[in-house]
Design an enzyme around this catalytic site. Structure first.
Site, short mmCIF file in Angstrom:
data_model
loop_
_atom_site.label_atom_id
_atom_site.label_comp_id
_atom_site.label_asym_id
_atom_site.label_seq_id
_atom_site.Cartn_x
_atom_site.Cartn_y
_atom_site.Cartn_z
N SER A 179 0.80 -1.22 0.00
CA SER A 179 0.00 0.00 0.00
C SER A 179 0.83 1.28 0.00
O SER A 179 0.40 2.29 -0.55
CB SER A 179 -0.96 0.00 1.19
OG SER A 179 -0.26 -0.27 2.40
N HIS A 207 -5.28 -3.15 -2.91
CA HIS A 207 -4.86 -2.18 -3.93
C HIS A 207 -4.73 -2.78 -5.32
O HIS A 207 -4.38 -2.07 -6.26
CB HIS A 207 -3.53 -1.53 -3.53
CG HIS A 207 -3.64 -0.76 -2.25
ND1 HIS A 207 -4.09 0.54 -2.20
CD2 HIS A 207 -3.39 -1.13 -0.97
CE1 HIS A 207 -4.10 0.94 -0.94
NE2 HIS A 207 -3.68 -0.03 -0.17
N LYS A 239 -11.70 0.93 -2.14
CA LYS A 239 -10.64 1.58 -2.92
C LYS A 239 -11.07 1.65 -4.39
O LYS A 239 -11.91 2.47 -4.71
CB LYS A 239 -9.32 0.86 -2.66
CG LYS A 239 -8.87 1.25 -1.24
CD LYS A 239 -7.77 0.45 -0.64
CE LYS A 239 -7.49 1.01 0.76
NZ LYS A 239 -6.98 0.01 1.69
C1 LIG Z 1 -7.00 -0.23 3.15
C2 LIG Z 1 -6.38 -1.56 3.40
C3 LIG Z 1 -6.98 -2.50 4.24
C4 LIG Z 1 -8.16 -2.16 5.10
O1 LIG Z 1 -9.32 -2.07 4.35
P1 LIG Z 1 -10.51 -1.14 4.89
O2 LIG Z 1 -11.70 -1.62 4.15
O3 LIG Z 1 -10.12 0.25 4.56
O4 LIG Z 1 -10.60 -1.38 6.37
C5 LIG Z 1 -6.42 -3.75 4.33
N1 LIG Z 1 -5.29 -4.06 3.64
C6 LIG Z 1 -4.67 -3.17 2.86
C7 LIG Z 1 -3.44 -3.58 2.13
C8 LIG Z 1 -5.19 -1.89 2.72
O5 LIG Z 1 -4.55 -0.99 1.97
#
Ligand SMILES: *Cc1c(COP(=O)(O)O)cnc(C)c1O
Length: 391
Positions: A179, A207, A239
């Site tokens: 990330s 991602h 995302k």
């Molecule tokens: C954003 C993210 C999460 C968490 O997801 P949310 O739905 O925002 O709680 C988990 N793993 C990674 C790699 C992330 O970037």
């Protein structure tokens, strides 16, 4: 008793002194290439809305239709009476899209990761994790009761040595796309390694889902890996899909066990059904509008060409997350503020989110941006003095 207050005040002060204090910005608009912050409109290069779907009219309409059909709150957990037809349809569509027998919705990716690790693992097991994995995977591993063993980023030799020494059950968990670095895990060799050592592989594709692969099914599609090679897939809806929530996709036993035993699933109110309706609309756009992924790749290439010419401290990564390594946390914050003065919003990512000494500007491009906006970003980076010598 003032002990707690004093302790909190001391930790806040330490954070301030180290330039690590976080502030929330108050947005007065939807997500998009332009966002409103107070009375200013800024070019937004820090959201994970990679496909530009978060404010798409079709998603907004789906959410509204979902609210008309199902109301707002789901009323209960999935196991009591909160599991609607919309949830069921989205789970089936996600299973189909990822080519897996089953999928299960969670309210967030954080909850999905911790739930999955706590259900899969027991004391006596070992969970092996890349050092740069997301906090939710690391926390899930810590709380699972299993031994948590971390290996250096993408270091398959070290991982192999660790696996060779183990006797009990082992789970390897990695981010598909990291990330804060934007690079992709070496998934095919990882899967091969896990199979050779009889370990299960779990991939967090927060991602990658929506962005990578011919159909946007994520980093596993891009690597040509299925449920046999990677038994556990977690991806989020907040995302690239522009919604909120997450899912775990895998075999029948995995999903049934999560439904029975995952405490953050069993004891948590189901996500609003209308959000599941919006998720279905986002999945349809993923299927129908491949141009979003193509345009995004085109912008990434344009940004990298321009950044190269300016001598910016680019990382060797080809996706929409384009970090510029600065090093010092205070310097990263100063650059972020200088960019904001020039009308561009870019986050300064600092420890403990990233290792000490590797603070960075985390630039994210989306399919909603135009070429001209990418050029504006490059001009602002040049004016703000972010050069190769930044680190
Ligand atoms: C954003 C993210 C999460 C968490 O997801 P949310 O739905 O925002 O709680 C988990 N793993 C990674 C790699 C992330 O970037």
């Amino acid at each position: 008793m003032s002990l707690f207050r004093e302790r909190l005040a001391a930790s806040l002060e330490a954070r301030r002194v180290e330039h690590l204090y976080r502030h929330r910005r108050i947005l007065g608009s939807s997500q998009g290439p332009l966002v409103r912050l107070g009375d200013r409109e800024l070019l937004n290069f820090c959201s994970n809305d990679y496909l530009g779907l978060a404010a798409h009219p079709k998603l907004v309409a789906a959410l509204q239709q979902g609210a008309r059909d199902y109301g707002v709150g789901s009323g209960a957990s999935h196991l009591v009476c909160g599991h609607s037809r919309a949830h069921q349809q989205l789970e089936e569509a996600l299973a189909d899209y990822t080519g897996r027998p089953r999928a299960l919705l969670f309210g967030s990716g954080f909850a999905a990761n911790t739930a999955t690790l706590s259900v899969l693992l027991q004391p006596g097991d070992t969970v092996l994790q890349d050092r740069l994995n997301h906090a939710s995977l690391l926390d899930g591993g810590l709380h699972s009761g299993a031994r948590l063993s971390r290996f250096p980023h993408n270091d398959l030799d070290t991982l192999e040595r660790k696996l060779a020494r183990l006797s009990g059950p082992a789970l390897v968990a990695v981010d598909g796309v990291f990330s804060m670095d934007g690079d992709v895990a070496p998934l095919a060799p990882l899967a091969e390694l896990c199979q050779r050592h009889d370990a299960w592989l779990m991939v967090d594709d927060a991602h990658g889902f929506g962005v990578l692969g011919q159909r946007g099914a994520g980093s596993l599609e891009a690597a040509g890996l299925g449920c046999g090679e990677v038994p556990v897939l977690m991806a989020t809806l907040g995302k690239a899909l522009g919604c909120s929530g997450a899912f775990v996709a895998g075999g029948e036993e995995l999903v049934e066990a999560l439904i029975q035993f995952a405490r953050s699933y069993v004891y948590s109110t189901a996500m609003p059904p209308a959000l599941a309706v919006a998720g279905l609309a986002a999945l349809a756009l993923l299927r129908e509008e491949a141009w979003r992924r193509e345009h995004l790749q085109h912008l990434v290439a344009r940004f990298r060409r321009g950044a190269e010419q300016l001598g910016l401290p680019l990382a060797d990564v080809g996706g929409p997350i384009q970090p510029l390594l600065i090093g010092d946390a205070g310097r990263a914050v100063a650059f972020s503020e200088a960019l904001r003065e020039r009308g561009v919003l870019v986050g300064a990512i600092r420890p403990p989110t990233v290792p000490v000494g590797t603070a960075r500007l985390r630039i994210t491009l989306t399919a909603g941006h135009s070429e001209q906006q990418v050029d504006q970003l490059l001009a602002a980076l040049e004016q703000a003095g972010v050069t190769r010598h930044a680190a």
